[in-house]
Scaffold this motif. Structure first.
Motif, short mmCIF file in Angstrom:
data_model
loop_
_atom_site.label_atom_id
_atom_site.label_comp_id
_atom_site.label_asym_id
_atom_site.label_seq_id
_atom_site.Cartn_x
_atom_site.Cartn_y
_atom_site.Cartn_z
N VAL A 147 0.85 -1.18 0.00
CA VAL A 147 0.00 0.00 0.00
C VAL A 147 0.88 1.23 0.00
CG1 VAL A 147 -0.13 0.04 2.51
CG2 VAL A 147 -1.90 1.17 1.20
N LYS A 148 0.41 2.28 -0.64
CA LYS A 148 1.15 3.54 -0.64
C LYS A 148 0.95 4.24 0.70
CE LYS A 148 1.06 4.34 -5.62
NZ LYS A 148 0.61 5.25 -6.70
N ARG A 149 2.02 4.31 1.48
CA ARG A 149 1.95 4.96 2.78
C ARG A 149 2.24 6.45 2.62
NH1 ARG A 149 -0.55 1.33 5.89
NH2 ARG A 149 0.67 -0.54 6.29
N PRO A 150 1.92 7.24 3.65
CA PRO A 150 2.38 8.63 3.63
C PRO A 150 3.90 8.65 3.50
CG PRO A 150 0.79 8.25 5.40
CD PRO A 150 1.11 6.91 4.83
N SER A 151 4.41 9.47 2.60
CA SER A 151 5.85 9.48 2.35
C SER A 151 6.61 9.95 3.57
CB SER A 151 6.19 10.38 1.16
OG SER A 151 5.75 11.70 1.44
N LEU A 152 7.80 9.37 3.78
CA LEU A 152 8.64 9.73 4.91
C LEU A 152 9.66 10.77 4.48
CD1 LEU A 152 9.38 6.20 6.39
CD2 LEU A 152 7.65 7.82 7.13
N THR A 154 13.06 11.66 4.15
CA THR A 154 14.35 10.96 4.16
C THR A 154 15.51 11.90 3.86
OG1 THR A 154 14.07 10.39 1.83
CG2 THR A 154 13.29 8.79 3.45
N SER A 155 15.25 13.22 3.88
CA SER A 155 16.32 14.15 3.55
C SER A 155 17.48 14.05 4.54
CB SER A 155 15.78 15.59 3.55
OG SER A 155 15.22 15.91 4.81
N HIS A 156 17.14 13.81 5.83
CA HIS A 156 18.20 13.68 6.83
C HIS A 156 19.02 12.42 6.60
CE1 HIS A 156 14.97 11.14 8.36
NE2 HIS A 156 15.86 10.54 9.12
N GLN A 157 18.37 11.38 6.03
CA GLN A 157 19.10 10.14 5.74
C GLN A 157 20.09 10.36 4.61
OE1 GLN A 157 15.95 7.42 4.96
NE2 GLN A 157 15.25 7.34 7.08
N LEU A 182 16.12 -4.21 10.97
CA LEU A 182 15.24 -4.59 9.85
C LEU A 182 14.16 -3.53 9.66
CD1 LEU A 182 14.17 -6.59 7.73
CD2 LEU A 182 12.88 -7.70 9.58
N GLU A 183 13.54 -3.09 10.75
CA GLU A 183 12.49 -2.08 10.65
C GLU A 183 13.06 -0.75 10.15
OE1 GLU A 183 10.08 -1.68 14.09
OE2 GLU A 183 9.57 -3.81 14.22
N GLN A 184 14.27 -0.41 10.60
CA GLN A 184 14.88 0.84 10.14
C GLN A 184 15.16 0.79 8.64
OE1 GLN A 184 18.37 1.56 12.52
NE2 GLN A 184 17.20 1.75 14.42
N ARG A 185 15.62 -0.35 8.16
CA ARG A 185 15.90 -0.47 6.72
C ARG A 185 14.60 -0.38 5.91
NH1 ARG A 185 19.29 -4.51 8.67
NH2 ARG A 185 17.98 -6.19 7.86
N ILE A 186 13.53 -0.94 6.46
CA ILE A 186 12.24 -0.85 5.78
C ILE A 186 11.76 0.60 5.72
CG2 ILE A 186 9.79 -1.49 5.93
CD1 ILE A 186 10.69 -4.15 7.17
N GLN A 189 13.18 2.89 3.18
CA GLN A 189 12.62 2.72 1.84
C GLN A 189 11.32 3.50 1.67
OE1 GLN A 189 12.26 -1.51 0.94
NE2 GLN A 189 14.12 -1.96 2.11
N GLY A 190 10.95 4.25 2.72
CA GLY A 190 9.73 5.04 2.65
C GLY A 190 8.48 4.27 3.04
N LYS A 191 8.65 3.15 3.76
CA LYS A 191 7.51 2.34 4.15
C LYS A 191 7.31 2.42 5.66
CE LYS A 191 8.61 -0.82 0.38
NZ LYS A 191 9.13 -2.15 0.01
#
Length: 513
Positions: A147-152, A154-157, A182-186, A189-191
């Motif tokens: 599902v398309k989630r609200p975008s995160l 990631t500029s700080h990343q 694992l959750e951080q890597r997910i 990815q913007g999820k």
């Protein structure tokens, strides 16, 4: 929401919605509520394939831990059920999801173990490995809807990636958790990771996709890691330019390394090589914390300029310095009768047997005893505690300001075992508290070399500062060889000539005093 015929529903979700299961429900379509999770054959196969892909790098020994495996199913499924009109069934549905997820994961892991046929390999390991599940694999699974989630944001990343430094030995330390990583890597990815275990509030856009988007699937993310195992042995070192661990100093803002190598650097890389390397799949690339690592831990330490030798007269009770290595997330488990001897030969430069005073013939002076073996985790945790009862043997090459004779040295023999009081040496005051310690020099033998030099053979209780016992450390050690001789005395060379892990030796020596 609409009738049950508007969206495909599996039998389990129809039952939860109090809909009489129909035989004409499209089995080829994914259920709108559970997104195919309850469609067991398809989901279980996908789960098994995803885990197998992550397990593939771990070779030789594939056995999963019994209590360290988790699966997080999406919280979306609960709200989809509620959206379909049955909020009262949500609690029961949640419990069924959790139990179903655990059972499916357990079944998948069991099948993977059978495919790898690990029973014969498992039987070759000692009981401490099997009882503590050392080297067993652990699994964390996160299931997300497509599902398309609200975008995160990631500029700080991206910014941290540009500034990321190349890792060095000194900068890397063990930490992190494979599940969290694992959750951080997910999330990178913007999820959004939102499971039935973590929240009771729906995520925006969780279960109400646009009409023109076919949202009928889940994606599976997996982390696999190997639990720690422990091996122990003893080491010797025959050079005075080799430290126990990497010796790094900062001089005028410049970091430099002292010595040609270290005991740790001669043991850990060879051990790591023979376990197939350490996995990096569970690390977060934006952090200098690594999950997998081989950690070296010794029973006390000698200074860099002190040799660690075996006794001049063979004695099975006196060994080199004991050490334990904790290996976390290794790609392979070393086989007791095959791999461990190879590790010994690799460290000892092809020579497994001890020479007269040391183990092996490594040109850099480091060797380990051929009895490298698996051990319980308590051996690693309690190694430093156990050192309190050990006896250490030393050979000291000493200088005296006044001329000495054999007769003068012999008259001190009757004083031993000798109780001494030692204040924290000046050379370590910058890192240790200034306190007084009671120690014992258990045995004493001195031999004149010439009128100003003599050889001293002593044994001491753990924690005795031998250098300070010789030169007195400006009177901070009382008595000392300097005070006994009544003149300035210095230690020119020091060798540790073996360690005896025998409490009764200390007790017997003190009873004789």
């Amino acid at each position: 929401m609409g009738s049950e015929h508007e969206y495909p529903l599996c039998v389990t979700c129809q039952t939860a919605l109090s809909i009489h299961p129909t035989t004409d429900t499209a089995t080829t379509q994914t259920c709108f509520v559970c997104l195919g999770v309850f469609q067991k054959e398809t989901f279980a196969k996908r789960l098994k394939d995803a885990i197998r892909t992550m397990v593939e790098p771990y070779r030789q020994f594939v056995k999963f831990s019994s209590d360290n495996n988790t699966i997080n199913l999406p919280g979306d499924l609960i709200y989809r059920l509620a959206r379909c009109g049955n909020r009262k069934a949500c609690a029961d549905y949640t419990q069924r999801l959790k139990q179903y997820g655990k059972d499916t994961l357990h079944e998948c892991l069991k099948r993977i173990e059978l495919d790898y046929a690990t029973s014969e390999i498992l039987d070759s390991f000692p009981s401490c490995v099997k009882d503590e599940q050392q080297g067993h694999l652990s699994v964390a699974v996160v299931v997300l809807p497509t599902v398309k989630r609200p975008s995160l944001d990631t500029s700080h990343q991206n910014k941290s990636r540009k500034k990321r430094k190349r890792r060095t030995y000194e900068e890397v330390s063990q930490g992190g958790d494979p599940r969290e990583n694992l959750e951080q890597r997910i999330e990178q990815q913007g999820k959004v990771v939102w499971s039935i275990n973590s929240s009771t509030q729906p995520v925006e856009g969780a279960w109400d996709p646009p009409k023109d988007e076919a949202l009928t699937d889940v994606e599976i993310h997996v982390a696999v890691w190997r639990r720690p195992f422990y091996v122990k042995s003893c080491y010797t070192k025959t050079r005075r330019d080799v430290s126990q661990t990497p010796f790094v100093v900062v001089d005028a803002g410049v970091t430099r390394k002292r010595g040609v190598t270290s005991v740790e650097e001669q043991i850990v890389p060879i051990l790591t090589q023979h376990v197939g390397g350490i996995s990096t799949s569970n690390n977060n690339e934006d952090s200098n914390l690594v999950y997998g690592k081989c950690k070296f831990h010794a029973s006390g330490r000698e200074d860099m300029d002190v040799k660690m030798l075996l006794p001049s007269e063979p004695n099975s009770d006196i060994t080199g310095r004991p050490f334990v290595c904790e290996v976390t997330d290794a790609l392979e488990m070393p086989l007791p009768t095959v791999t461990l001897p190879k590790i010994v030969r690799g460290i000892n430069d092809g020579d497994e047997s001890p020479s007269h005073r040391s183990y092996g013939t490594n040109p850099l002076g480091v060797g380990i005893a051929p009895e490298l073996a698996f051990c319980p985790s308590s051996s690693y945790k309690n190694l430093q505690t156990e050192t309190e009862d050990k006896v250490k043997y030393y050979g000291c090459y000493c200088w005296s300001a006044k001329p000495v004779t054999q007769e003068i040295l012999n008259k001190f023999t009757a004083l031993f075992p000798l109780k001494i009081q030692q204040a924290t040496p000046i050379r370590v005051l910058h890192r240790r508290s200034n306190i007084k310690r009671t120690r014992y020099v258990l045995s004493y033998q001195a031999t004149v070399i010439d009128e100003h030099h003599f050889q001293l053979q002593i044994s001491t209780t753990a924690g005795t500062y031998v250098k300070e016992f010789v030169h007195s450390d400006l009177g901070r050690t009382i008595p000392s060889m300097a005070s006994l001789l009544g003149c300035h005395t210095d230690l020119l060379e020091l060798d540790c000539e073996g360690i005896q892990m025998s409490p009764h030796v200390v007790a017997d020596s003190l009873e004789q005093s």
